[in-house]
Design an enzyme around this catalytic site. Structure first.
Site, mmCIF file in Angstrom:
data_model
loop_
_atom_site.group_PDB
_atom_site.id
_atom_site.type_symbol
_atom_site.label_atom_id
_atom_site.label_comp_id
_atom_site.label_asym_id
_atom_site.label_seq_id
_atom_site.Cartn_x
_atom_site.Cartn_y
_atom_site.Cartn_z
ATOM 1 N N SER A 1 -11.331 5.518 -13.803
ATOM 2 C CA SER A 1 -11.464 4.236 -13.077
ATOM 3 C C SER A 1 -12.830 3.619 -13.446
ATOM 4 O O SER A 1 -13.598 4.319 -13.555
ATOM 5 C CB SER A 1 -11.311 4.473 -11.604
ATOM 6 O OG SER A 1 -12.302 4.990 -11.134
ATOM 7 N N LYS A 2 -13.033 2.510 -12.877
ATOM 8 C CA LYS A 2 -14.295 1.616 -12.873
ATOM 9 C C LYS A 2 -15.350 2.364 -12.172
ATOM 10 O O LYS A 2 -16.536 2.445 -12.353
ATOM 11 C CB LYS A 2 -14.113 0.045 -12.547
ATOM 12 C CG LYS A 2 -15.386 -0.614 -12.418
ATOM 13 C CD LYS A 2 -15.251 -1.863 -12.951
ATOM 14 C CE LYS A 2 -16.656 -2.591 -12.927
ATOM 15 N NZ LYS A 2 -17.814 -1.957 -12.469
ATOM 16 N N ARG A 3 -14.682 2.795 -10.998
ATOM 17 C CA ARG A 3 -15.496 3.603 -9.981
ATOM 18 C C ARG A 3 -16.325 4.861 -10.643
ATOM 19 O O ARG A 3 -17.469 5.171 -10.507
ATOM 20 C CB ARG A 3 -15.136 3.862 -8.684
ATOM 21 C CG ARG A 3 -14.767 2.983 -7.625
ATOM 22 C CD ARG A 3 -15.410 3.588 -6.364
ATOM 23 N NE ARG A 3 -14.805 4.731 -5.949
ATOM 24 C CZ ARG A 3 -13.760 4.920 -5.399
ATOM 25 N NH1 ARG A 3 -13.205 3.866 -5.251
ATOM 26 N NH2 ARG A 3 -13.103 6.020 -5.093
#
Ligand code: GLU
Length: 508
Positions: free
Chosen positions: A265-267
């Site tokens: 994910s972007k996280r």
């Protein structure tokens, strides 16, 4: 003659394109080129509420940067246009009407409140299947339950409605996936999906299938997250009478977190400090800009090679393949089933490789421009020499400056630990004597320079190993770096002597 291969990359313009989407685009491109077919960009913008300004332009620019440009697209046009779904509403309406007429779809007038009530009731009853479908549709307000006259009246009066698919009972739907093999699903678990929304736009499922058919798509290559939708798509092909022209499916394995568990994910990217977008994405909703691989200094060739092997394998240990070679050897059979761990160190490794392959002339020109931009003068020969000296040590282009700025900027301070350990009066005396021996001619010959250093060190009873760290400290301020004699050659006799004097004045 075999049918021309036609594949599509079909992003929804809802934001920046994640690197996983880039990989999907790449595999479609490689497959199309390998088969001498066509690679199509189709913009799936039927969800008007999620559409983001600039996202389509962004996708086009990102693909261009990577060198994987479509043959047909909203920008280029082509035989199957238009390529934006919002411009194809008449097509969808036609097939909605066909499904309605054949009894494969129906009008539904249920209000949001009625839908909620249905769901709550099913929950209370702990029903095995809790959805609008085979077991519930006859209890709802739709054209299956209402008298025809009432349906017509409702339609005429402009009452909001959706069109739902009437999922047939007792069918086994089979997805024949190139990667996953046969995936079988019973129709009973599929809900009566909305095909046409109240705003007159089709949903993803209908538009996707209709367009794949009309655009004569032969292979649907997309992320694994779409595998659960594939049985429904197979059903739609059947109900629309296109079962004999169904494309082949190939669902690509997930990109996994660097830790190897769960979807990337972007996280995760933020946490590990690597980009998730190919090029910088400016989000007009938040005003924020997130840098991409391009801004982090990655070359498009490196990103392409890295992504190509993230979910596909060439069947050998070989890892370095430029785009033309990938086109030659890519095939769907070698797509991996298992998810691919996203290892940014591998991307860096590729960048190193492709950076070193850039023509020296080009790197020199680029480096000269950067030196000037930092406010320093430099001859072409000197820039070329520094590039050659650092080439084996850099990962990104910016490293040429990061590692080579000492050629232009005097050391403002000296590595303290190194100074404490390796600097001393004796070393200073040797370096001072060495400085006096330097001439233009001598420093041009790195062997002669080394010989001179060895001699003066020897005269003071010291070995080279004792004086080299001090010399490096004096010239660069630091403790590591490329060959010292080469550094001296580039700095020149005078500058080398000056730096030695300055270090002695500061450190003694
Ligand atoms: N519009 C879908 C997406 O955003 C396309 C999925 C597909 O390729 O069918 O990923």
């Amino acid at each position: 003659m075999a049918k021309e291969v036609r594949v599509r990359f079909a992003p929804s313009p809802t934001g920046g394109l994640h690197i996983g989407g880039v990989r999907t685009a790449l595999y479609n491109y490689l497959f199309a080129r390998n088969r001498g077919g066509k690679f199509i960009l189709r913009i799936e913008d039927t969800d008007q509420s999620r559409k983001v300004d600039g996202a389509e332009e962004y996708i086009v620019e990102a693909l261009a940067w990577l060198g994987i440009e479509p043959d047909e697209s909203p920008q280029k046009g082509g035989v199957s246009g238009p390529y934006r779904q919002s411009e194809r509403l008449a097509h969808y309406r036609q097939y909605i009407d066909q499904l309605l007429a054949a009894g494969h779809a129906y009008y539904a007038f249920d209000t949001p409140q009625e839908l909620t009530a249905m769901r709550e009731k099913l929950q209370q009853e702990k029903a095995a299947i809790q959805q609008y479908g085979i077991s519930t549709r006859m209890g709802m307000r739709n054209s299956l339950t209402l008298p025809q006259a009432e349906v017509e009246a409702l339609l005429k009066s402009g009452t909001p409605y959706v069109v739902r698919l009437k999922v047939p009972e007792g069918q086994t739907l089979v997805v024949d996936d190139v990667v996953r093999g046969q995936v079988k699903v019973e129709s009973a678990i599929i809900d009566d999906k909305v095909l046409l929304k109240a705003d007159g736009y089709p949903t993803y499922h209908l538009a996707n299938v209709v367009d794949d058919h009309l655009m004569q798509i032969t292979h649907v290559i997309r992320g694994e997250e779409w595998l659960p939708s594939a049985p429904l798509h197979v059903l739609l092909y059947q109900l629309l009478g296109w079962q004999n022209e169904m494309p082949r499916f190939a669902h690509l394995p997930l990109l996994l977190k660097p830790e190897g568990t769960g979807k990337l994910s972007k996280r995760d990217a933020d946490k590990h400090g690597f980009p998730i977008f190919p090029i910088a994405w400016h989000d007009p909703r938040t005003g924020n800009t997130a840098d991409g691989f391009r801004e982090h200094g990655y070359l498009p060739e490196a990103v392409v090679n890295f992504l190509a092997l993230l979910g596909w394998n060439p069947g050998t240990e070989e890892e370095v393949f430029a785009l033309p070679r990938l086109v030659e050897i890519f095939d769907l059979q070698r797509i991996n089933k298992a998810g691919a761990k996203f290892d940014i160190e591998k991307a860096k490794w590729y960048n190193q490789i492709y950076l070193r392959q850039q023509p020296a002339d080009q790197l020199t020109r680029q480096f000269l421009a950067e030196i000037k931009q930092k406010g320093h003068a430099c001859s072409e020969a000197k820039a070329r020499a520094i590039v050659a000296l650092l080439l084996e040590r850099v990962t990104f282009f910016a490293d040429f400056w990061n590692q080579g700025q000492f050629f232009f900027v005097l050391p403002a301070e000296y590595d303290r630990q190194m100074a404490r350990k390796k600097w001393g009066r004796e070393v200073a005396r040797v370096l001072s004597a060495f400085a006096r021996k330097l001439t233009g001619e001598r420093v041009a010959d790195t062997d002669a320079t080394k010989q001179a250093l060895w001699e003066v060190a020897n005269e003071h009873g010291l070995g080279l190993g004792k004086v080299m760290p001090g010399l490096r400290l004096a010239l660069t301020g630091g403790s590591g770096g490329p060959d010292l004699m080469q550094i001296i050659k580039i700095l020149g006799a005078e500058e080398t002597a000056n730096r030695i004097q300055k270090a002695i004045a500061t450190l003694n």
